[in-house]
Design an enzyme around this catalytic site. Sequence first.
Site, PDB file in Angstrom:
ATOM      1  N   ASN A   8      49.950  60.891  76.900  1.00 52.14           N
ATOM      2  CA  ASN A   8      50.320  61.622  78.118  1.00 52.14           C
ATOM      3  C   ASN A   8      49.089  62.435  78.521  1.00 52.14           C
ATOM      4  O   ASN A   8      48.811  63.485  77.935  1.00 52.14           O
ATOM      5  CB  ASN A   8      51.510  62.532  77.786  1.00 52.14           C
ATOM      6  CG  ASN A   8      52.108  63.141  79.024  1.00 52.14           C
ATOM      7  OD1 ASN A   8      51.500  63.100  80.105  1.00 52.14           O
ATOM      8  ND2 ASN A   8      53.282  63.721  78.884  1.00 52.14           N
ATOM      9  N   ARG A  90      51.635  57.234  79.827  1.00 53.68           N
ATOM     10  CA  ARG A  90      52.597  57.742  80.799  1.00 53.68           C
ATOM     11  C   ARG A  90      51.873  57.964  82.124  1.00 53.68           C
ATOM     12  O   ARG A  90      50.810  58.578  82.163  1.00 53.68           O
ATOM     13  CB  ARG A  90      53.158  59.072  80.306  1.00 53.68           C
ATOM     14  CG  ARG A  90      54.092  59.678  81.285  1.00 53.68           C
ATOM     15  CD  ARG A  90      54.288  61.137  81.041  1.00 53.68           C
ATOM     16  NE  ARG A  90      55.159  61.667  82.075  1.00 53.68           N
ATOM     17  CZ  ARG A  90      55.187  62.938  82.421  1.00 53.68           C
ATOM     18  NH1 ARG A  90      54.398  63.803  81.838  1.00 53.68           N
ATOM     19  NH2 ARG A  90      55.997  63.349  83.359  1.00 53.68           N
ATOM     20  N   HIS A 179      60.655  61.790  85.802  1.00 54.96           N
ATOM     21  CA  HIS A 179      61.335  61.810  84.495  1.00 54.96           C
ATOM     22  C   HIS A 179      62.067  60.502  84.193  1.00 54.96           C
ATOM     23  O   HIS A 179      63.016  60.493  83.393  1.00 54.96           O
ATOM     24  CB  HIS A 179      62.403  62.935  84.418  1.00 54.96           C
ATOM     25  CG  HIS A 179      61.854  64.316  84.425  1.00 54.96           C
ATOM     26  ND1 HIS A 179      62.511  65.362  85.035  1.00 54.96           N
ATOM     27  CD2 HIS A 179      60.730  64.845  83.904  1.00 54.96           C
ATOM     28  CE1 HIS A 179      61.815  66.470  84.874  1.00 54.96           C
ATOM     29  NE2 HIS A 179      60.711  66.183  84.201  1.00 54.96           N
ATOM     30  N   LEU A 208      66.967  68.760  81.614  1.00 55.79           N
ATOM     31  CA  LEU A 208      66.762  70.172  81.947  1.00 55.79           C
ATOM     32  C   LEU A 208      65.684  70.753  81.041  1.00 55.79           C
ATOM     33  O   LEU A 208      65.964  71.200  79.923  1.00 55.79           O
ATOM     34  CB  LEU A 208      68.072  70.957  81.783  1.00 55.79           C
ATOM     35  CG  LEU A 208      69.320  70.372  82.482  1.00 55.79           C
ATOM     36  CD1 LEU A 208      70.537  71.250  82.229  1.00 55.79           C
ATOM     37  CD2 LEU A 208      69.075  70.210  83.983  1.00 55.79           C
ATOM     38  N   GLY A 209      64.454  70.689  81.496  1.00 53.02           N
ATOM     39  CA  GLY A 209      63.346  71.283  80.750  1.00 53.02           C
ATOM     40  C   GLY A 209      62.638  72.253  81.667  1.00 53.02           C
ATOM     41  O   GLY A 209      63.240  72.767  82.622  1.00 53.02           O
ATOM     42  N   ARG A 240      59.258  76.041  89.577  1.00 54.79           N
ATOM     43  CA  ARG A 240      59.402  75.320  90.856  1.00 54.79           C
ATOM     44  C   ARG A 240      60.704  75.699  91.549  1.00 54.79           C
ATOM     45  O   ARG A 240      61.732  75.867  90.886  1.00 54.79           O
ATOM     46  CB  ARG A 240      59.379  73.811  90.606  1.00 54.79           C
ATOM     47  CG  ARG A 240      57.990  73.280  90.343  1.00 54.79           C
ATOM     48  CD  ARG A 240      58.004  71.823  89.965  1.00 54.79           C
ATOM     49  NE  ARG A 240      57.554  71.644  88.592  1.00 54.79           N
ATOM     50  CZ  ARG A 240      57.706  70.546  87.871  1.00 54.79           C
ATOM     51  NH1 ARG A 240      58.296  69.494  88.391  1.00 54.79           N
ATOM     52  NH2 ARG A 240      57.259  70.472  86.642  1.00 54.79           N
ATOM     53  N   MET A 284      63.267  79.679  79.719  1.00 54.84           N
ATOM     54  CA  MET A 284      64.703  79.952  79.714  1.00 54.84           C
ATOM     55  C   MET A 284      65.099  80.936  78.616  1.00 54.84           C
ATOM     56  O   MET A 284      65.963  81.791  78.821  1.00 54.84           O
ATOM     57  CB  MET A 284      65.462  78.627  79.567  1.00 54.84           C
ATOM     58  CG  MET A 284      66.951  78.740  79.581  1.00 54.84           C
ATOM     59  SD  MET A 284      67.549  79.603  81.046  1.00 54.84           S
ATOM     60  CE  MET A 284      68.274  78.300  81.982  1.00 54.84           C
ATOM     61  N   GLY A 331      64.312  70.413  76.875  1.00 52.94           N
ATOM     62  CA  GLY A 331      64.299  71.733  76.215  1.00 52.94           C
ATOM     63  C   GLY A 331      65.542  72.578  76.423  1.00 52.94           C
ATOM     64  O   GLY A 331      66.163  73.035  75.459  1.00 52.94           O
ATOM     65  N   ILE A 332      65.950  72.772  77.667  1.00 55.01           N
ATOM     66  CA  ILE A 332      67.126  73.609  77.937  1.00 55.01           C
ATOM     67  C   ILE A 332      68.401  72.822  77.644  1.00 55.01           C
ATOM     68  O   ILE A 332      69.317  73.306  76.978  1.00 55.01           O
ATOM     69  CB  ILE A 332      67.117  74.105  79.405  1.00 55.01           C
ATOM     70  CG1 ILE A 332      65.857  74.925  79.683  1.00 55.01           C
ATOM     71  CG2 ILE A 332      68.377  74.896  79.724  1.00 55.01           C
ATOM     72  CD1 ILE A 332      65.599  75.230  81.160  1.00 55.01           C
ATOM     73  N   GLU A 383      60.674  60.332  75.041  1.00 59.09           N
ATOM     74  CA  GLU A 383      59.903  59.499  75.965  1.00 59.09           C
ATOM     75  C   GLU A 383      58.865  58.664  75.217  1.00 59.09           C
ATOM     76  O   GLU A 383      58.552  57.543  75.614  1.00 59.09           O
ATOM     77  CB  GLU A 383      59.230  60.394  77.018  1.00 59.09           C
ATOM     78  CG  GLU A 383      60.259  60.957  77.980  1.00 59.09           C
ATOM     79  CD  GLU A 383      59.797  62.185  78.736  1.00 59.09           C
ATOM     80  OE1 GLU A 383      59.495  62.062  79.921  1.00 59.09           O
ATOM     81  OE2 GLU A 383      59.767  63.277  78.130  1.00 59.09           O
TER      82      GLU A 383
HETATM   83  P1  AMP Z   1      60.720  71.191  77.989  1.00 61.21           P
HETATM   84  O1  AMP Z   1      59.984  71.240  79.288  1.00 61.21           O
HETATM   85  O2  AMP Z   1      61.649  70.028  77.866  1.00 61.21           O
HETATM   86  O3  AMP Z   1      59.831  71.369  76.796  1.00 61.21           O
HETATM   87  O4  AMP Z   1      61.689  72.467  77.982  1.00 61.21           O
HETATM   88  C1  AMP Z   1      61.196  73.774  78.026  1.00 61.21           C
HETATM   89  C2  AMP Z   1      62.337  74.719  78.342  1.00 61.21           C
HETATM   90  O5  AMP Z   1      63.322  74.637  77.291  1.00 61.21           O
HETATM   91  C3  AMP Z   1      61.922  76.189  78.409  1.00 61.21           C
HETATM   92  O6  AMP Z   1      62.523  76.794  79.533  1.00 61.21           O
HETATM   93  C4  AMP Z   1      62.512  76.761  77.150  1.00 61.21           C
HETATM   94  O7  AMP Z   1      62.827  78.114  77.273  1.00 61.21           O
HETATM   95  C5  AMP Z   1      63.765  75.938  76.989  1.00 61.21           C
HETATM   96  N1  AMP Z   1      64.313  76.086  75.634  1.00 61.21           N
HETATM   97  C6  AMP Z   1      63.785  75.669  74.464  1.00 61.21           C
HETATM   98  N2  AMP Z   1      64.551  76.086  73.442  1.00 61.21           N
HETATM   99  C7  AMP Z   1      65.591  76.788  73.972  1.00 61.21           C
HETATM  100  C8  AMP Z   1      66.722  77.477  73.459  1.00 61.21           C
HETATM  101  N3  AMP Z   1      66.934  77.554  72.155  1.00 61.21           N
HETATM  102  N4  AMP Z   1      67.573  78.069  74.325  1.00 61.21           N
HETATM  103  C9  AMP Z   1      67.337  78.020  75.650  1.00 61.21           C
HETATM  104  N5  AMP Z   1      66.296  77.382  76.210  1.00 61.21           N
HETATM  105  C10 AMP Z   1      65.430  76.773  75.382  1.00 61.21           C
END
Ligand code: AMP
Length: 396
Positions: A8, A90, A179, A208-209, A240, A284, A331-332, A383
């Site tokens: 990536n 990617r 995505h 939801l990341g 965003r 988050m 992540g979220i 991914e």
């Molecule tokens: P990603 O882009 O998929 O890596 O996701 C990142 C997002 O996931 C960020 O907003 C983090 O705060 C959220 N995240 C990761 N772990 C947690 C958790 N335990 N509770 C809430 N949000 C989380």
Amino acid sequence: MSKSIAINAGSSSLKFQLLEMPEETVVAKGLVERIGMEDAIFTISYGEDQEYKVVEPILNHEVAVEKLLEQLVALEIIASFDEITGVGHRVVAGGELFKDSALVDDEVIKQVEELAEFAPLHNKAEAIGMKAFKKVLPDITSVAVFDTSFHTSMPKKAYLYSVPMEYYTEFKARKYGAHGTSHRFVARRAAEMLGKPLEELKIITCHLGNGASITAVDGGKSVDTSMGFSPLAGLTMGTRCGDIDASLVGFLMNKLNITDINEFVDILNHKSGLLGLSGVSSDMRDVETAAAEGNEDAQVALEIFVDRVQKYIGQYVAVMNGVDAIVFTAGIGENSKETRRDVINGLTWFGCAIDEERNNTRKEAIISPEGAKVAVLNIPTNEEVEIARDIERLRK
Ligand code: AMP
């Protein structure tokens, strides 16, 4: 032994994961950051919690690829380059051209470069990554995996904007989504977990990341998705804004004395979303903590995040005239049981429900009650595995 490497590449970074195939086990993963600088950071994690980390000059992507491969041998992660039989890159923008992943040749690299007008920073870096691997490992299977391919099955009614038709026919101005690799991976996995053919299911996948998007997957095909011409559209994200009224752009540019549209789009991309609303963070976890401590802006940011997810799910129930499963990922989606619970608890009219005990997980699980009308699933996305599977599928 056959190992594949999923890449990536960003404008100044290169993330990788080395997988043993077909077992799909991760052998090593890592990141080169600050490419182009004297103090680039190069990290590899491997084995049982082992980590290699060094700060050194890495002036371009080709040097990053060379150093990465040399270090894999030096750390005895691989015995020689011959063990690596495939690489998958990617690519953010595949336009209308790439309806599936493609074997990389000079023509494909040229096309990826030409598509840079849809993702200026990303596609250029990704083409550089492809060239760098071609130079160092010319004989291995090299595959480009596009974020947009999965969404090329959308019908016109979903991907056209209601603007003069010639903007589409002349400039290809339309919704492309993003995505796709993640939505494709979790939709397939959901069908496996439910023990039903993907072709017979209506699934809504919620990635939801930090970036976030929702896709309506009907019979295994994306029929609509929340990101648009670019990944700025749709849900409220880390930084965003997601969907806004286009008239707000001119209004706020006047108020803020901004004359350069790029400056304003940058605010919408990097200073909005959870960060802009809460004033606390784009992350988050920080927003949840601030909200729990009584920060009202953080509380409303969380409400808006959940509200937008619910509205898209509602839309996609209408788009598919039904839903069998809702999947949370990224992540979220994977980690915030509160977000999953709050989203689903507002959709009971559709027959959605959450089992609090089952929902208390970060792992792959069905989190709706036994026999629920709509299955709700938590599925960690992968991914890199999806990319490695594409290398196997397209191998000559
Ligand atoms: P990603 O882009 O998929 O890596 O996701 C990142 C997002 O996931 C960020 O907003 C983090 O705060 C959220 N995240 C990761 N772990 C947690 C958790 N335990 N509770 C809430 N949000 C989380």
